[in-house]
Structures are given as C-alpha cells and as structure tokens.
Design an enzyme around this catalytic site. Structure first.
Site, PDB file in Angstrom:
ATOM      1  N   LYS A 177     113.076 -41.954 -11.668  1.00 18.44           N
ATOM      2  CA  LYS A 177     113.793 -42.216 -12.878  1.00 18.44           C
ATOM      3  C   LYS A 177     115.343 -41.450 -12.805  1.00 18.44           C
ATOM      4  O   LYS A 177     116.190 -42.143 -12.936  1.00 18.44           O
ATOM      5  CB  LYS A 177     113.399 -41.492 -13.945  1.00 18.44           C
ATOM      6  CG  LYS A 177     112.166 -42.168 -14.469  1.00 18.44           C
ATOM      7  CD  LYS A 177     111.793 -41.585 -15.877  1.00 18.44           C
ATOM      8  CE  LYS A 177     110.006 -41.905 -16.060  1.00 18.44           C
ATOM      9  NZ  LYS A 177     109.690 -43.170 -16.545  1.00 18.44           N
ATOM     10  N   GLU A 179     117.407 -35.066 -20.429  1.00 19.59           N
ATOM     11  CA  GLU A 179     117.902 -35.824 -21.057  1.00 19.59           C
ATOM     12  C   GLU A 179     118.292 -35.512 -22.839  1.00 19.59           C
ATOM     13  O   GLU A 179     117.374 -34.634 -23.018  1.00 19.59           O
ATOM     14  CB  GLU A 179     117.312 -37.337 -21.239  1.00 19.59           C
ATOM     15  CG  GLU A 179     117.261 -38.288 -20.202  1.00 19.59           C
ATOM     16  CD  GLU A 179     116.409 -39.420 -20.318  1.00 19.59           C
ATOM     17  OE1 GLU A 179     116.503 -40.095 -19.516  1.00 19.59           O
ATOM     18  OE2 GLU A 179     115.917 -39.450 -21.467  1.00 19.59           O
ATOM     19  N   HIS A 187     103.783 -41.440 -26.277  1.00 15.60           N
ATOM     20  CA  HIS A 187     104.770 -42.103 -25.485  1.00 15.60           C
ATOM     21  C   HIS A 187     104.190 -43.517 -24.910  1.00 15.60           C
ATOM     22  O   HIS A 187     104.634 -43.836 -24.073  1.00 15.60           O
ATOM     23  CB  HIS A 187     105.543 -41.403 -24.464  1.00 15.60           C
ATOM     24  CG  HIS A 187     106.061 -40.257 -24.935  1.00 15.60           C
ATOM     25  ND1 HIS A 187     107.084 -40.016 -25.835  1.00 15.60           N
ATOM     26  CD2 HIS A 187     105.725 -39.010 -24.703  1.00 15.60           C
ATOM     27  CE1 HIS A 187     107.501 -38.807 -26.289  1.00 15.60           C
ATOM     28  NE2 HIS A 187     106.525 -37.990 -25.384  1.00 15.60           N
ATOM     29  N   ARG A 216     107.981 -55.052 -12.519  1.00  3.83           N
ATOM     30  CA  ARG A 216     106.603 -55.952 -12.308  1.00  3.83           C
ATOM     31  C   ARG A 216     106.491 -56.551 -13.747  1.00  3.83           C
ATOM     32  O   ARG A 216     107.399 -56.448 -14.480  1.00  3.83           O
ATOM     33  CB  ARG A 216     105.644 -54.795 -12.326  1.00  3.83           C
ATOM     34  CG  ARG A 216     105.687 -53.864 -13.621  1.00  3.83           C
ATOM     35  CD  ARG A 216     104.440 -52.932 -13.510  1.00  3.83           C
ATOM     36  NE  ARG A 216     104.592 -51.718 -14.238  1.00  3.83           N
ATOM     37  CZ  ARG A 216     104.679 -51.730 -15.775  1.00  3.83           C
ATOM     38  NH1 ARG A 216     104.442 -52.624 -16.330  1.00  3.83           N
ATOM     39  NH2 ARG A 216     105.032 -50.410 -16.256  1.00  3.83           N
TER      40      ARG A 216
END
Ligand code: ADP
Ligand code: ADP
Ligand code: MG
Length: 668
Positions: free
Chosen positions: A116, A200, A235, A300
């Site tokens: 990420k 973040e 999540h 994907r």
C-alpha cells in the site's frame, strides 16, 4: 483464444470462471485439495488434478505443482481467481517462465500495487488524490508518531502488506499511538511477514466506492463504473451495489478517469479495481460534495464483480480471457452504459450475533431462490456458489457459501428482489448471516441509502438478536409439521392401524418446546368438531393448517403465513416469509420413557389407545427398541425401550384405552 485453461482456485469463483469458459468452448482443468475431492468446482471443469492436503499451503498455494498440472494437461493459461495466488507476482512470473499465460496483470503491476505504501507513492506521481498521510520508507516509531500528530487524530495505521481487512488500527488520541503501532506491527508480522506500516487520516463516516477498470495489451483502458461497498463488518464487505447511490455524472467521470490513470501508471492489463475512500462533508443529503481518495488497487477480479456485470450486461471473465489471449478490449468507453441497479449479498457461514464468528458444518438443507444463469442475470436473481446440498463448509477456506446478485430497473426494485431472494434462501446445518442480511437490507439506513462504513454499528439495534418470527408462530408451525409427519407415517406404516377410535372427551396433548433457551409448554386440544385449539403462553386459539406446494399454510393467533419446517435432530428450523427461526421440539414421549425408566416400566404419556405391542413377555430388548405403539389425537407414537432389559409383563392388550400415566408394560 485459448483452447484450455487451468483454474487455480476453488469454490464459487472457480465455478464462475468455468461457466464462462464452457460458454466460450474453452476446456477447463480444475485443481483440488483433499477436502475438495468431491467439490462442485471439480465437477464443473472438464478435468481435475489433485494438489495435496486440505490446508491452502499444501494445495492451492503450491504454485510449482499448479504449473506442473497446467503443463501436463496441456492448458495454455492459468486463471487465478481471487485470493490464493491471484496477487502473487512470483507466481505470475513463474507462469511466464513456464510458457503459460497468467490471466491477470503483468507481474510488475502486481508488484507495484502489492504494497500500500509504495502504491501510494506511485499514485501521488500519477496525480491520483490520496488520503492525507505518511507512506514513506522510514519506519522510526518517533517519526511515525510525529507524522500522526501532523495529520491530526483520529488516524489509521495500516500494514502496507495488509489485505482482507487485517492489519489496521484506528487511533483516536496521541497518547494511544505507540501501543496501537506496536500491536499493528505484531499483527502485520504474523499475518503478512512484513511489519511496514503507513499512517493515514481516519476519514469519518466514509463511503467505500471502487472503480472497475480494464486494460488490454494494446494500451487501451476503460472504466466499468463504480461499486459502492460501504456496508462492511471488520473492514470487510457485506453488501455491494452498483451504481453508487447519489453518484453524480461528474464525480463518476472524475473517479473513473483517476482509476484509469492509476492503471495506466503501472501498465495494467486485464481486470482490476481501484478502491477509493470517499468523504461526505455534506452528509448523505449532498452527494455532490463527496471527495474521493485512493486507498489501494486490487490487481485481480473482485468478489463483487457480478454487480458490474449486471448493470453493464457484460461478462468480465470473458473480457479477461479475451485480453489475456491478446485481443483488444471489446468496447470503448463511449460504448459503455449503466442499466438499472444491482446489489450483491455475501452469504457466509458465520454467526452475526456472536461477533460474526465463522461457522463450519454440513449444508444439510441448501435451497436457493429461483435464479438465472449468470449470463442472464439482468432483471432477476443470480446465485454464484461453489457448494451443493450435503457439502461441508470446512475450516480450511473462506466462510463464504454463496453470493446472491439481484438486478432491477431501480434501487427499490433491486432491494425488494434481494429481500425476496434472501427469504427464499434456506440453509440448515450451520449458522449463516442470511437473516442478518435481511435485517441490513430492511434497515432504515440501507433502505434510504444513507451509506457509510459505520452503517452496521449505527443500525445495530435492528440488526442483531432479532426475532421476526415470534414464539407463537414458531410453535404453531412446529406443531403443524409434527401432525403432518405423524399422518404421513401412519399412512405408510403397516404396524399401526387407526380403525374405529373416537375421542369421546376433549383430548389434550402436551408439547414441550424451547425457544431461545426458554422452555415453552404448549397444549393442543382436540375439539369435538374436529378442530384444533392451541395454547402457547398467552396466545391461544384455533390452529388451522394445510400442506401446500410451498410448505404449510399456518393460521394461529391472528397470524397467517406459509412456512417451511425442516427438522434437524430435535431442532425445527422454521422458515417464514418474514424471517426464519429455530425451535427445540422436545419429544415428550421419548423423554417420558426416560423419566420412568428407573422403575423398569413404561407408562402412557397421554390418554389414548394401545394399538399394538411389538414385544411379548420374556423378550429381551435393547435400549431404543420399539416396544409398543399408542394412538392418541389421531396420531401414533412409538414407545421405545429406555434401557436394555427383558419384558416381564404386558399390562394391556391392543385396542385398550388407557389413561395418561397408565403403566403399559414392565421391564426387568
Ligand atoms: P474483495 O475486495 O474482492 O472482497 P477481499 O480483500 O475481501 O477482496 O478478498 C477476497 C477474498 O480473497 C477473500 O474472501 C479471501 O478468500 C481472499 N483474501 C484476500 N486477501 C486475503 C488475505 N490477506 N488473507 C487471506 N485471504 C485473503
Ligand atoms: P484491505 O487491503 O484490507 O482491503 P483497505 O485499505 O482497502 O484494506 O481498507 C479496507 C477498509 O478499511 C475500507 O474499505 C474502509 O472501510 C476502511 N478504511 C481504509 N482506509 C480508511 C481511512 N483512511 N479512513 C477510514 N476508513 C478506512
Ligand atoms: Mg481493500
């Protein structure tokens, strides 16, 4: 086009890929583990190769073995599905080295988007908006803390290598940062073998909106619009829909173009998804104020791709095969249109009322709603699954049992179809989230499209520990089913005859149920006119029922519903149109036998007639063996031996009327 492909996956996605391949006359090779030797995906393919033990590392993750299987069966390409090897760049490289086409992006694109933090650096360069945060290589805890302070709390610490909702910690206050960082790094090391993190801004009440992109080997890109996946638990996605409610044409285009820029930046080829976190500064009422930020790219096919297929009328697996075999994208951006609204629900083996704990077990009953083949899902219901009735949901793999995908002209129509489809989905044998999904679909937030990732906690009062069926209807259904079963058995069983018995008084029959662990006694009275009166706690009244093609039409205490009752041991699963429930139906006769067993004799559990004895004095009997049949209330009951013993004496003859509690025979 390929003539044969190997599908390096299992379950619903392997079946899904096989269906398209079949339609395109491409032959398929399945791979399977020990646990999956008889799995549906093996039957769905033309050939199958055994990989090894049940654990993924002994089977679906053994990529040398998978490549060998492709070579030995003459497959030209490998479709990785999702999960397992789908985002493994070493595997993609190994395929190329072996002369096989990996049906997915180039290994370099997988690698670029695999972490990420690195992918955010790339996206920054490509001009894609990012969540404010820190994604540098320096992992000094003091620096990370200083960055968190700069970003401003709350912040989210994310494992750079994370996935599947794992490796994330929200931090509300500066003083909690250090401990959260340590625990996030521990989880990241354990789950992903890499403890790098990024920090973040934690977006408040965000929506998760992602864009489906496609690229080909000639450098063309399109976006196939958005999916809203805001309804999440831990999540992880629970419901997904397309288009995103409230989405404006302008924002759709901006997000679509940002997603294509992201794909282009890594020379992406094939199907991919760019996930955005979306801030709603104007609240639900002002979707035009939404601001989007890049979160990650999944390189994907995504679990929720069918909603995109439903609104575009396209087959994304067909596109994958075409692009992988070198063909250009079948359509250009200007050819693509959205039609109607689609929603997907993930049906999982889990217990929502127990913190979504995954469940395992056998699908004893597995009924699906009437559905269409996936290529004709428009205006209907599509079910993607990889299991059949009788299959086992094992602890080795994902807990997803099936996906229901509905499509309608409008969101309202799609919602109504989804509720109907969930009502018709009947699973017995293990805990599932089917009822929970119905509550989510009907919750005010979801029905009114007030979407954000906190929907489930916000609506918890109407989502958890709900009981839409109620004890009165559950008991009425279970009693009706018991009476129908007894009539059915009596008709088929020559051991029992029911000639000439009349009830001269009002006969009362007692039932013992347990509902949510509370004992629920029920009394059924046979009235002179042949009708039945049922009393369950405060509720009492006539019980009227009839078997129909759909189940049993039951009327009791002001309620009327067509129910279906499926027995599993002593548990009756009651499916009604507005919900499903379970009730424990304790067999009083069996237990009456047990209770009187110490004395070595058996007594009548109810007033009635002795129909026959299956034994005579002096017979040796073993526990559970049928001793006598009694008839009461137009039904027959077998009395079974509570223990091993010898019949000492029969105290009545066939045809005798006996009172409740009368001794029928003596056992020694
Ligand atoms: P999607 O966005 O398509 O739902 P997920 O991240 O939920 O993707 O993953 C899809 C599937 O891939 C999961 O159901 C799981 O089987 C597998 N998967 C993805 N990431 C992981 C992971 N880190 N660990 C285990 N399984 C994973
Ligand atoms: P994964 O690889 O596990 O899918 P993601 O980065 O895609 O991880 O995040 C998963 C989910 O976590 C998102 O769908 C969203 O609900 C939540 N999430 C991620 N980043 C943020 C953020 N910055 N603020 C708020 N929620 C976030
Ligand atoms: Mg994600």
């Amino acid at each position: 086009m390929f003539t044969k492909i190997l599908i390096a996956n299992r379950g619903e996605i392997a079946c899904r890929v096989a269906a398209t391949a079949r339609r395109m006359a491409v032959r398929t090779v399945a791979v399977y583990s020990d646990a999956d030797a008889h799995a549906k995906h093996v039957a769905a393919c033309d050939e199958a190769v055994h990989l090894g033990g049940s654990a993924p590392r002994d089977s679906y993750l053994r990529w040398e073995k998978i490549i060998e299987a492709a070579k030995s069966t003459g497959a030209q390409a490998i479709h990785p599905g999702y999960g397992f090897l789908s985002e493994n760049e070493e595997f993609a490289q190994a395929c190329a080295k072996a002369g096989l086409v990996f049906i997915g992006p180039p290994a370099s694109a997988i690698q670029a988007m695999g972490l990420k933090a690195e992918s955010k650096q790339l996206m920054e360069k490509a001009g894609v908006p990012l969540v404010p945060g820190y994604h540098g290589a320096d992992q000094d805890p003091a620096l990370l803390k200083a960055e968190a302070d700069r970003i401003g709390y709350p912040v989210l610490i994310k494992a750079s290598a994370g996935g599947g909702g794992k490796g994330m910690r929200a931090v509300e206050r500066a003083e909690d940062f250090e401990a959260a960082l340590a625990s996030c790094k521990r989880e990241a090391t354990n789950s992903f073998g890499d403890d790098a993190v990024l920090v973040e801004k934690y977006v408040q009440r965000p929506r998760h909106i992602e864009i489906q992109v496609f690229g080909d080997t000639q450098g063309h890109y399109v976006y196939l619009f958005e999916r809203d996946c805001s309804v999440q638990r831990r999540h992880q996605k629970v419901l997904e829909e397309a288009p995103a409610p409230g989405m404006t044409q302008a924002l759709r285009q901006q997000m679509g173009e940002a997603a294509v820029a992201a794909a282009r930046a890594v020379n992406y080829v094939g199907a991919g998804t760019v996930e955005f976190i979306v801030e709603q500064p104007g609240g639900y009422e002002k979707p035009e104020a939404m601001k989007f930020f890049f979160m990650e790219m999944n390189t994907r096919l995504q679990v929720e791709h069918p909603v995109t297929e439903a609104i575009t009328g396209l087959d994304l697996v067909e596109w994958q095969l075409r692009v992988a075999s070198g063909e250009p994208l079948p359509l250009r951006q200007s050819d693509l249109r959205i039609s109607g609204h689609a929603i997907e629900a993930r049906i999982c083996a889990e217990n929502p009322d127990n913190n979504f704990l995954p469940a395992t077990g056998t699908l004893r009953t597995y009924r699906k709603p009437p559905c269409l083949a996936f290529e004709r899902a428009s205006d209907g219901v599509r079910v993607d699954d990889g299991v059949r009735e009788g299959d086992v949901i094992s602890p080795f793999y994902d807990s997803m049992i099936a996906k229901l995908i509905v499509h309608g002209d409008t969101r309202e129509q799609a919602l109504a179809r989804l509720d109907e489809a969930l009502a018709a989905t009947r699973i017995v044998g293990l805990a599932t989230n089917v009822q929970f999904l119905r509550h989510v679909v009907l919750s005010p937030s979801f029905a009114q499209a007030r979407l954000d990732t906190a929907l489930i906690p916000r609506e918890q009062a109407v989502l958890f520990n709900q009981e839409p069926v109620g004890v009165a209807l559950a008991v009425a259904a279970a009693v009706a089913q018991a009476l129908l079963d007894e009539q059915g058995r009596a008709g088929a069983d020559p051991f029992s005859r029911r000639d000439g018995w009349r009830s001269h008084g009002q006969v009362v029959r007692r039932f013992a149920f347990e509902f949510h662990d509370q004992p629920v006694p029920a009394e059924l009275t046979y009235l002179h006119d042949g009708s039945l009166r049922l009393a369950v706690g405060e509720a009492a009244g006539l019980l009227v029922f009839a078997a129909t093609a759909q189940g049993i039409d039951v009327q009791f205490a002001g309620q009327r519903a067509t129910v279906q009752v499926v027995a599993q041991g002593e548990t009756d699963h009651v499916f009604a149109p507005h919900g499903a429930t379970r009730i424990l139906n304790i067999d009083l006769l069996a237990h009456a036998g047990e209770a009187h067993a110490e004395g070595g004799r058996l007594s009548a559990p109810m007033p009635g007639k002795v129909v026959s004895f299956a034994v005579k004095a002096g017979d040796k009997v073993s526990k559970g063996q049928a001793l006598a049949v009694m008839e009461a209330m137009k039904m027959e009951h077998t009395i079974a031996a509570p223990a091993d013993g010898t019949v000492a004496e029969l105290l009545y003859s066939p045809g005798d009327q006996v009172a409740e509690g009368a001794e029928l025979l003596r056992l020694q």
